[in-house]
Design an enzyme around this catalytic site. Structure first.
Site, PDB file in Angstrom:
ATOM      1  N   TYR A 152      -0.346   0.368   8.011  1.00  0.00           N
ATOM      2  CA  TYR A 152       0.529   0.431   6.840  1.00  0.00           C
ATOM      3  C   TYR A 152       0.029   1.551   5.952  1.00  0.00           C
ATOM      4  O   TYR A 152      -1.152   1.593   5.598  1.00  0.00           O
ATOM      5  CB  TYR A 152       0.489  -0.909   6.091  1.00  0.00           C
ATOM      6  CG  TYR A 152       1.301  -0.940   4.814  1.00  0.00           C
ATOM      7  CD1 TYR A 152       2.687  -0.990   4.852  1.00  0.00           C
ATOM      8  CD2 TYR A 152       0.672  -0.938   3.573  1.00  0.00           C
ATOM      9  CE1 TYR A 152       3.438  -1.034   3.676  1.00  0.00           C
ATOM     10  CE2 TYR A 152       1.406  -0.986   2.397  1.00  0.00           C
ATOM     11  CZ  TYR A 152       2.786  -1.026   2.456  1.00  0.00           C
ATOM     12  OH  TYR A 152       3.521  -1.073   1.300  1.00  0.00           O
ATOM     13  N   ASP A 209      -6.106   7.650   6.525  1.00  0.00           N
ATOM     14  CA  ASP A 209      -5.691   6.860   5.367  1.00  0.00           C
ATOM     15  C   ASP A 209      -6.840   5.913   5.030  1.00  0.00           C
ATOM     16  O   ASP A 209      -7.010   4.875   5.660  1.00  0.00           O
ATOM     17  CB  ASP A 209      -4.412   6.087   5.713  1.00  0.00           C
ATOM     18  CG  ASP A 209      -3.988   5.136   4.600  1.00  0.00           C
ATOM     19  OD1 ASP A 209      -4.775   4.938   3.657  1.00  0.00           O
ATOM     20  OD2 ASP A 209      -2.885   4.584   4.703  1.00  0.00           O
ATOM     21  N   LYS A 245      -7.106   2.385  -4.517  1.00  0.00           N
ATOM     22  CA  LYS A 245      -7.840   1.133  -4.739  1.00  0.00           C
ATOM     23  C   LYS A 245      -9.178   1.340  -5.463  1.00  0.00           C
ATOM     24  O   LYS A 245      -9.201   1.442  -6.682  1.00  0.00           O
ATOM     25  CB  LYS A 245      -8.015   0.404  -3.416  1.00  0.00           C
ATOM     26  CG  LYS A 245      -6.623   0.166  -2.771  1.00  0.00           C
ATOM     27  CD  LYS A 245      -6.529  -1.065  -1.973  1.00  0.00           C
ATOM     28  CE  LYS A 245      -5.237  -1.182  -1.231  1.00  0.00           C
ATOM     29  NZ  LYS A 245      -4.344  -2.211  -1.717  1.00  0.00           N
TER      30      LYS A 245
HETATM   31  N1  HOZ Z   1       0.055  -3.895   0.219  1.00  0.00           N
HETATM   32  C1  HOZ Z   1      -0.952  -4.729  -0.340  1.00  0.00           C
HETATM   33  C2  HOZ Z   1      -1.778  -5.368   0.691  1.00  0.00           C
HETATM   34  N2  HOZ Z   1      -2.081  -4.606   1.831  1.00  0.00           N
HETATM   35  C3  HOZ Z   1      -0.363  -5.785  -1.222  1.00  0.00           C
HETATM   36  C4  HOZ Z   1      -0.175  -5.283  -2.568  1.00  0.00           C
HETATM   37  C5  HOZ Z   1       0.221  -6.344  -3.574  1.00  0.00           C
HETATM   38  O1  HOZ Z   1       1.062  -7.178  -3.269  1.00  0.00           O
HETATM   39  O2  HOZ Z   1      -0.317  -6.349  -4.665  1.00  0.00           O
END
Ligand code: HOZ
Length: 427
Positions: A144, A239, A267
């Site tokens: 992802y 990534d 992050k």
């Molecule tokens: N895409 C995030 C986890 N891989 C989740 C982000 C969120 O819902 O805060």
């Protein structure tokens, strides 16, 4: 009812926000229930508006590596805020951030800040296309890279959780430029490059894929990605939004000794504020406007509060032993979970690197998306709720990675292990 006040607020939220949430995984749909609403978070704990406290193994999906609300970051943001919240013109802090990133990650000669990991990967892809003058990209299933059009194909995380790895709204002509390959499959990779390698602008990969659980690359696979992309003049993009600055100063590329052309971050470098970044080879980065023809911009990019939060967090991580301590906390959790599951005779796999981990209810090797999908999802759901009832919060989806922080004490880990043992007995 588990949390009546949260539940009531969720009904209101659903009237006003699609699905009641601003990011799909938060809706808890994969575990069949409703989310709690957070009142506050401090250290290793998160407290809901019903007053219940949980040991938190998500850490806001990665950023909270020092734990929630560290005083050093709060104080730095507080001080910076007195000088203004946003300038929209260069500020000192963004240069300091660029210096830190380029010093910590040797492959990054130049870097540009964004507001999220999605923006970072989206921009890196556009840059690779502009640099190579090619359109196709390669990604791996289950990886992802945020929610931009080119990358929402066979995607992990929320897309996978909600059974829509290929999003509606992505034009077929866009998706057609994205070639999806299985992870850890050298033959599939070699065959695609043999067929159309000189049309592929970029290969993007989470070097330790962490959005379909945590999948580790087989020995030699990352090196093969480096070799094959170098051979065909394809830009190799790591990534490291999740792994960057979390698994060590130079992320997976530092651990594995592989030098990508571009890297994406987010992050941890935001210290809990919205930050992303992409950077790498200067000759590629200099294709960005205003030097080159590839456009990318942002009113809040390099925002002073976000920069100071990230810089302060990185300075904390620079202190001796931070990454070793995180690894020790992970090792304690891993040893405990393995022993509990073995004792109970429950088939499982546990993948961990430093402070990132994933437990799979599976009896087979986890090497790609297909193997991740074959786990016992019903058991996962029961385990999740049994843990919630015992004050432990893990991701509400079997396709997400867990995160530890420097605020997780031995007592937190032992208490969580006890909760896990009881949870298993109850289901
Ligand atoms: N895409 C995030 C986890 N891989 C989740 C982000 C969120 O819902 O805060």
């Amino acid at each position: 009812m588990r949390y009546p006040i949260s539940s009531k607020l969720f009904q209101t939220a659903k009237q006003l926000i699609p699905g009641g949430v601003n990011s799909p995984v938060r809706a808890f749909r994969n575990v069949g229930g409703e989310p709690f609403f957070v009142r506050r978070a401090k250290g290793s704990r998160i407290e809901d508006i019903d007053g219940k406290s949980y040991i938190d193994f998500i850490g806001t999906w990665g950023p909270a590596i020092l734990g929630h609300a560290p005083m050093s970051v709060i104080n730095a943001v507080h001080e910076a805020a007195k000088n203004g919240l946003s300038f929209g013109i260069p500020n000192v802090l963004e240069v300091e951030m660029a210096q830190m990133i380029t010093q910590w990650v040797p492959s990054v000669e130049k870097v540009r800040m964004t507001n999220s990991g999605t923006e970072a990967t989206m921009s890196a892809i556009r840059l690779a296309r502009g640099f190579t003058k090619r359109d196709k990209i390669v990604k791996f299933d289950g990886c992802y890279h945020g929610h931009s059009d080119s990358l929402l194909v066979a995607a992990g995380s929320g897309a996978l959780t909600h059974g829509e790895p290929d999003s509606a709204g992505v034009p077929a002509v866009f998706a057609a430029q994205t070639i999806v390959l299985p992870l850890n499959d050298p033959e599939a990779l070699e065959s695609v490059f043999a067929k159309c390698g000189d049309e592929i602008s970029a290969l993007i990969v989470e070097p330790y894929p962490a959005n379909a659980g945590l999948i580790l690359p087989k020995p030699g696979f990352l090196q093969l990605l480096r070799d094959i992309t170098a051979k065909y003049g394809t830009v190799l993009i790591f990534d490291e939004v999740m792994t960057g600055f979390r698994l060590g100063k130079a992320g997976v590329q530092g651990l594995e000794g592989i030098t990508p052309d571009l890297s994406c971050f987010g992050k941890v470098i935001g210290g809990g504020l919205p930050v992303g970044a992409f950077g790498g080879r200067a000759d590629i980065m200099d294709h960005l406007a205003p030097l080159g023809p590839v456009y990318q911009a942002g009113t809040l990019s390099g925002n002073p509060l976000a920069m100071v939060a990230g810089i302060t967090q990185l300075h904390e991580l620079e202190k001796a032993g931070a990454y070793e301590t995180l690894d020790g906390i992970g090792a304690r959790l891993e040893a405990g979970i393995r022993s509990i599951f073995l004792k109970k005779g429950i088939p499982h796999r546990f993948n961990r690197v430093g402070s990132m981990f994933c437990l799979f209810f599976a009896d087979h090797e986890i090497v790609n998306l297909q193997s991740v999908m074959k786990q016992d999802l019903e058991l996962f759901k029961k385990f999740f709720w049994a843990l919630i009832d015992r004050g432990v919060y893990i991701a509400p989806s079997p396709y997400e990675t867990g995160f530890l922080s420097l605020a997780h004490s031995n007592e937190d880990i032992d208490q969580s292990l006890e909760a896990m043992e009881q949870a298993l007995m109850s289901i």
